[in-house]
Design an enzyme around this catalytic site. Structure first.
Site, PDB file in Angstrom:
ATOM      1  N   HIS A 104       0.867  -1.184   0.000  1.00 28.56           N
ATOM      2  CA  HIS A 104       0.000   0.000   0.000  1.00 28.56           C
ATOM      3  C   HIS A 104       0.899   1.227   0.000  1.00 28.56           C
ATOM      4  CE1 HIS A 104      -3.834   2.136   0.736  1.00 28.56           C
ATOM      5  NE2 HIS A 104      -3.025   3.036   1.304  1.00 28.56           N
ATOM      6  N   CYS A 105       0.782   2.030  -1.056  1.00 29.61           N
ATOM      7  CA  CYS A 105       1.700   3.151  -1.254  1.00 29.61           C
ATOM      8  C   CYS A 105       1.055   4.449  -0.778  1.00 29.61           C
ATOM      9  CB  CYS A 105       2.084   3.266  -2.727  1.00 29.61           C
ATOM     10  SG  CYS A 105       3.272   4.585  -3.054  1.00 29.61           S
ATOM     11  N   PRO A 106       1.613   5.094   0.253  1.00 32.69           N
ATOM     12  CA  PRO A 106       1.036   6.374   0.708  1.00 32.69           C
ATOM     13  C   PRO A 106       1.255   7.508  -0.286  1.00 32.69           C
ATOM     14  CG  PRO A 106       3.066   5.888   1.895  1.00 32.69           C
ATOM     15  CD  PRO A 106       2.758   4.675   1.073  1.00 32.69           C
ATOM     16  N   ASN A 109      -1.607   7.023  -2.445  1.00 33.05           N
ATOM     17  CA  ASN A 109      -2.832   6.793  -1.672  1.00 33.05           C
ATOM     18  C   ASN A 109      -3.668   5.667  -2.280  1.00 33.05           C
ATOM     19  OD1 ASN A 109      -4.607   7.262   0.450  1.00 33.05           O
ATOM     20  ND2 ASN A 109      -5.886   8.641  -0.762  1.00 33.05           N
TER      21      ASN A 109
END
Length: 314
Positions: A104-106, A109
């Site tokens: 999950h890539c911040p 998002n």
């Protein structure tokens, strides 16, 4: 003029791939992996034990599943109430099971998985080219800044900041892009690097690797004209993947031509479950199963380990 044209090409490809990475919804397991209403009732009604094992075995009997949990159990998500497909993981941020989840890539998002992994790779590639192009074209003015060759205006500080920003992003992006290129070449995800997939026979960190060319095609597809464009061209449906199992399960049917699990010099492609049509062609250059062996295998899948236990995994 040449610099302006090149700049806008890199910029448009960068924005396009970034947009696709952000707004492409992660794919979730199809309905066939969800437990039926009766199975969910049985699972909730029965105590943990053989009864629940039987429910999961029955639900996963005809599903294209290779992997298990660390204890050898069917991979089941108690939050989504489904049998997890291979390479699928539950994202605690999205609160959903994501097909071929990488991370999950911040920064975007969004979950990076089967539906947008190609877009994420292109986003890294074009952002790296974009930063390198800016740093290269700004270098001569950056040198003039330190040699007092620029007019004494506030613009020269913008030139210095632009060069430092582009150079620093280039270093970080190059390491990240190189890491994901290595992942593609080995057909791994970030999660699989930290925890190797567990197959019915044993843990195999290279279980999904079919060689560099086929690994590349799984992500970018067969049509090379689409490789550099942020359009979806990955092979398969994200629920089933070809796998090369080095050591076969002793309860599985033997391969044609007298090949068996004792062979030490060859890696046999071992379809423990039926593959999707869009993935199975990757295995066509190796010996395939006979129809009789496939029928025998279909009757045995899901029953090879009588000590299966349900293990909730997030």
């Amino acid at each position: 003029v040449v610099c302006l044209v090149a700049y806008h090409i890199f910029f448009m490809l960068f924005v396009w791939s970034y947009w696709k990475t952000i707004f492409t919804l992660p794919m979730n397991p199809s309905k066939e992996f969800h437990l039926s209403y009766s199975d969910k009732e049985s699972l909730e009604r029965e105590p943990r034990g053989e009864s629940q094992q039987e429910v999961l075995r029955r639900a996963a009997k005809d599903l294209p599943i290779y992997t298990r949990t660390m204890s050898g159990a069917i991979r089941y998500c108690d939050r989504c109430h489904l049998v997890k497909p291979d390479r699928c993981h539950h994202c605690s941020v999205c609160d959903k099971c994501i097909l071929k989840m990488d991370h999950h890539c911040p920064w975007v998002n969004n979950c990076v998985g089967f539906s947008n992994y190609k877009f994420f790779l292109l986003f890294l590639a074009y952002s790296l080219l974009y930063c390198l192009f800016i740093a290269a074209t700004d270098l001569q003015y950056f040198i003039k800044f330190w040699t007092n060759g620029l007019p004494d205006t506030q613009a020269k500080f913008h030139i210095m900041f632009l060069f430092f920003a582009a150079a620093m992003f280039s270093v970080s992006l190059s390491s990240l892009f190189g890491y994901h290129c290595w992942l593609v070449s080995k057909n791994k995800s970030t999660l699989e690097v930290f925890r190797a997939p567990i197959f019915r026979h044993r843990t195999d960190k290279n279980g999904f690797s079919l060689g560099f060319s086929k690994n590349l095609r799984q992500v970018f597809g067969d049509e090379k004209k689409y490789w550099l464009l942020p359009v979806f061209s990955s092979l398969g449906d994200g629920c089933s993947f070809p796998t090369c199992l080095v050591n076969q399960d002793p309860e599985q049917a033997s391969t044609p031509g007298g090949l068996n699990s004792s062979s030490k010099n060859e890696n046999h492609l071992f379809p423990a479950k039926p593959l999707r049509d869009s993935q199975s062609h990757l295995l066509t250059d190796t010996p395939s199963w006979s129809e009789a062996a496939a029928r025998a295998e279909k009757g045995k899948v899901g029953m090879s380990n009588p000590a299966l236990t349900m293990e909730n995994e997030t």
